[in-house]
Design a protein around this motif. Structure first.
Motif, PDB file in Angstrom:
ATOM      1  N   VAL A  19       0.862  -1.180   0.000  1.00 21.45           N
ATOM      2  CA  VAL A  19       0.000   0.000   0.000  1.00 21.45           C
ATOM      3  C   VAL A  19       0.898   1.230   0.000  1.00 21.45           C
ATOM      4  O   VAL A  19       1.772   1.365   0.858  1.00 21.45           O
ATOM      5  CB  VAL A  19      -0.927   0.002   1.238  1.00 21.45           C
ATOM      6  CG1 VAL A  19      -1.792   1.247   1.256  1.00 21.45           C
ATOM      7  CG2 VAL A  19      -1.789  -1.251   1.263  1.00 21.45           C
ATOM      8  N   LEU A  20       0.700   2.099  -0.982  1.00 20.80           N
ATOM      9  CA  LEU A  20       1.528   3.294  -1.120  1.00 20.80           C
ATOM     10  C   LEU A  20       0.661   4.544  -1.104  1.00 20.80           C
ATOM     11  O   LEU A  20      -0.498   4.507  -1.514  1.00 20.80           O
ATOM     12  CB  LEU A  20       2.323   3.240  -2.430  1.00 20.80           C
ATOM     13  CG  LEU A  20       3.264   2.057  -2.590  1.00 20.80           C
ATOM     14  CD1 LEU A  20       3.793   2.002  -4.012  1.00 20.80           C
ATOM     15  CD2 LEU A  20       4.405   2.155  -1.602  1.00 20.80           C
ATOM     16  N   ASN A  21       1.244   5.640  -0.681  1.00 20.70           N
ATOM     17  CA  ASN A  21       0.570   6.935  -0.665  1.00 20.70           C
ATOM     18  C   ASN A  21       1.166   7.796  -1.777  1.00 20.70           C
ATOM     19  O   ASN A  21       2.355   8.100  -1.767  1.00 20.70           O
ATOM     20  CB  ASN A  21       0.762   7.603   0.699  1.00 20.70           C
ATOM     21  CG  ASN A  21       0.077   8.931   0.798  1.00 20.70           C
ATOM     22  OD1 ASN A  21      -0.305   9.545  -0.197  1.00 20.70           O
ATOM     23  ND2 ASN A  21      -0.091   9.405   2.013  1.00 20.70           N
ATOM     24  N   ALA A  22       0.325   8.213  -2.709  1.00 20.11           N
ATOM     25  CA  ALA A  22       0.795   8.990  -3.869  1.00 20.11           C
ATOM     26  C   ALA A  22       1.270  10.376  -3.484  1.00 20.11           C
ATOM     27  O   ALA A  22       1.892  11.063  -4.285  1.00 20.11           O
ATOM     28  CB  ALA A  22      -0.318   9.107  -4.902  1.00 20.11           C
ATOM     29  N   ASP A  24       3.196  11.061  -0.634  1.00 20.18           N
ATOM     30  CA  ASP A  24       4.165  10.973   0.462  1.00 20.18           C
ATOM     31  C   ASP A  24       5.479  11.676   0.154  1.00 20.18           C
ATOM     32  O   ASP A  24       6.346  11.783   1.006  1.00 20.18           O
ATOM     33  CB  ASP A  24       4.417   9.519   0.856  1.00 20.18           C
ATOM     34  CG  ASP A  24       5.127   8.699  -0.216  1.00 20.18           C
ATOM     35  OD1 ASP A  24       5.472   9.244  -1.279  1.00 20.18           O
ATOM     36  OD2 ASP A  24       5.328   7.490   0.017  1.00 20.18           O
ATOM     37  N   GLY A  25       5.650  12.128  -1.085  1.00 17.63           N
ATOM     38  CA  GLY A  25       6.894  12.787  -1.466  1.00 17.63           C
ATOM     39  C   GLY A  25       8.074  11.842  -1.516  1.00 17.63           C
ATOM     40  O   GLY A  25       9.225  12.278  -1.512  1.00 17.63           O
ATOM     41  N   ASP A  26       7.785  10.537  -1.576  1.00 18.27           N
ATOM     42  CA  ASP A  26       8.855   9.540  -1.521  1.00 18.27           C
ATOM     43  C   ASP A  26       8.501   8.369  -2.444  1.00 18.27           C
ATOM     44  O   ASP A  26       8.124   8.576  -3.586  1.00 18.27           O
ATOM     45  CB  ASP A  26       9.043   9.095  -0.073  1.00 18.27           C
ATOM     46  CG  ASP A  26      10.345   8.349   0.182  1.00 18.27           C
ATOM     47  OD1 ASP A  26      11.293   8.482  -0.609  1.00 18.27           O
ATOM     48  OD2 ASP A  26      10.406   7.611   1.188  1.00 18.27           O
ATOM     49  N   VAL A  27       8.596   7.175  -1.926  1.00 18.64           N
ATOM     50  CA  VAL A  27       8.414   5.949  -2.704  1.00 18.64           C
ATOM     51  C   VAL A  27       7.027   5.875  -3.336  1.00 18.64           C
ATOM     52  O   VAL A  27       6.892   5.513  -4.505  1.00 18.64           O
ATOM     53  CB  VAL A  27       8.669   4.705  -1.822  1.00 18.64           C
ATOM     54  CG1 VAL A  27       8.373   3.430  -2.574  1.00 18.64           C
ATOM     55  CG2 VAL A  27      10.097   4.712  -1.312  1.00 18.64           C
ATOM     56  N   GLY A  28       5.997   6.211  -2.584  1.00 15.61           N
ATOM     57  CA  GLY A  28       4.639   6.155  -3.110  1.00 15.61           C
ATOM     58  C   GLY A  28       4.446   7.086  -4.282  1.00 15.61           C
ATOM     59  O   GLY A  28       3.903   6.705  -5.322  1.00 15.61           O
ATOM     60  N   GLU A  29       4.909   8.300  -4.150  1.00 13.71           N
ATOM     61  CA  GLU A  29       4.781   9.280  -5.224  1.00 13.71           C
ATOM     62  C   GLU A  29       5.572   8.845  -6.459  1.00 13.71           C
ATOM     63  O   GLU A  29       5.093   8.958  -7.594  1.00 13.71           O
ATOM     64  CB  GLU A  29       5.253  10.645  -4.748  1.00 13.71           C
ATOM     65  CG  GLU A  29       4.914  11.763  -5.695  1.00 13.71           C
ATOM     66  CD  GLU A  29       5.175  13.127  -5.088  1.00 13.71           C
ATOM     67  OE1 GLU A  29       5.444  14.040  -5.881  1.00 13.71           O
ATOM     68  OE2 GLU A  29       5.107  13.283  -3.862  1.00 13.71           O
ATOM     69  N   ALA A  30       6.754   8.318  -6.239  1.00 13.72           N
ATOM     70  CA  ALA A  30       7.578   7.840  -7.354  1.00 13.72           C
ATOM     71  C   ALA A  30       6.892   6.677  -8.068  1.00 13.72           C
ATOM     72  O   ALA A  30       6.901   6.615  -9.304  1.00 13.72           O
ATOM     73  CB  ALA A  30       8.953   7.419  -6.848  1.00 13.72           C
ATOM     74  N   PRO A  41      -8.119   5.971  -5.167  1.00 13.96           N
ATOM     75  CA  PRO A  41      -7.261   4.784  -5.064  1.00 13.96           C
ATOM     76  C   PRO A  41      -6.963   4.212  -6.444  1.00 13.96           C
ATOM     77  O   PRO A  41      -7.756   4.352  -7.367  1.00 13.96           O
ATOM     78  CB  PRO A  41      -8.085   3.820  -4.233  1.00 13.96           C
ATOM     79  CG  PRO A  41      -9.507   4.185  -4.509  1.00 13.96           C
ATOM     80  CD  PRO A  41      -9.508   5.672  -4.782  1.00 13.96           C
ATOM     81  N   SER A  42      -5.842   3.590  -6.558  1.00 13.45           N
ATOM     82  CA  SER A  42      -5.444   2.879  -7.769  1.00 13.45           C
ATOM     83  C   SER A  42      -4.983   1.488  -7.350  1.00 13.45           C
ATOM     84  O   SER A  42      -4.343   1.331  -6.317  1.00 13.45           O
ATOM     85  CB  SER A  42      -4.295   3.590  -8.479  1.00 13.45           C
ATOM     86  OG  SER A  42      -4.692   4.831  -8.981  1.00 13.45           O
TER      87      SER A  42
END
Length: 72
Positions: A19-22, A24-30, A41-42
């Motif tokens: 589960v990632l957060n788009a 978060d300015g980090d892994v999720g966004e990347a 959600p995607s």
């Protein structure tokens, strides 16, 4: 969508759920950028070889996700 995903995690114990957060300015966004996802959600399902097998956006019924997971 978290309760649905959490329920599927217990049902499909041989599947790794990430589960990632788009935003978060980090892994999720990347990841969202790399996969060209429009927002939350995607859902993207990959097989064991890393090939994309399913993609859905917005509110997705648990049965639709369950069916996609079962087909893999």
């Amino acid at each position: 969508m978290t309760p649905i995903v959490n329920g599927l995690e217990t049902e499909f114990d041989n599947v790794t759920f990430v589960v990632l957060n788009a935003r978060d300015g980090d892994v999720g966004e990347a990841a969202f950028t790399l996969l060209n996802l429009p927002g939350h959600p995607s859902f993207v399902l990959f097989n064991a070889n890393g090939e994309e097998r399913f993609r859905a956006f917005g509110i997705v019924e648990a049965d639709r996700l369950r069916e996609a997971l079962a087909e893999m």
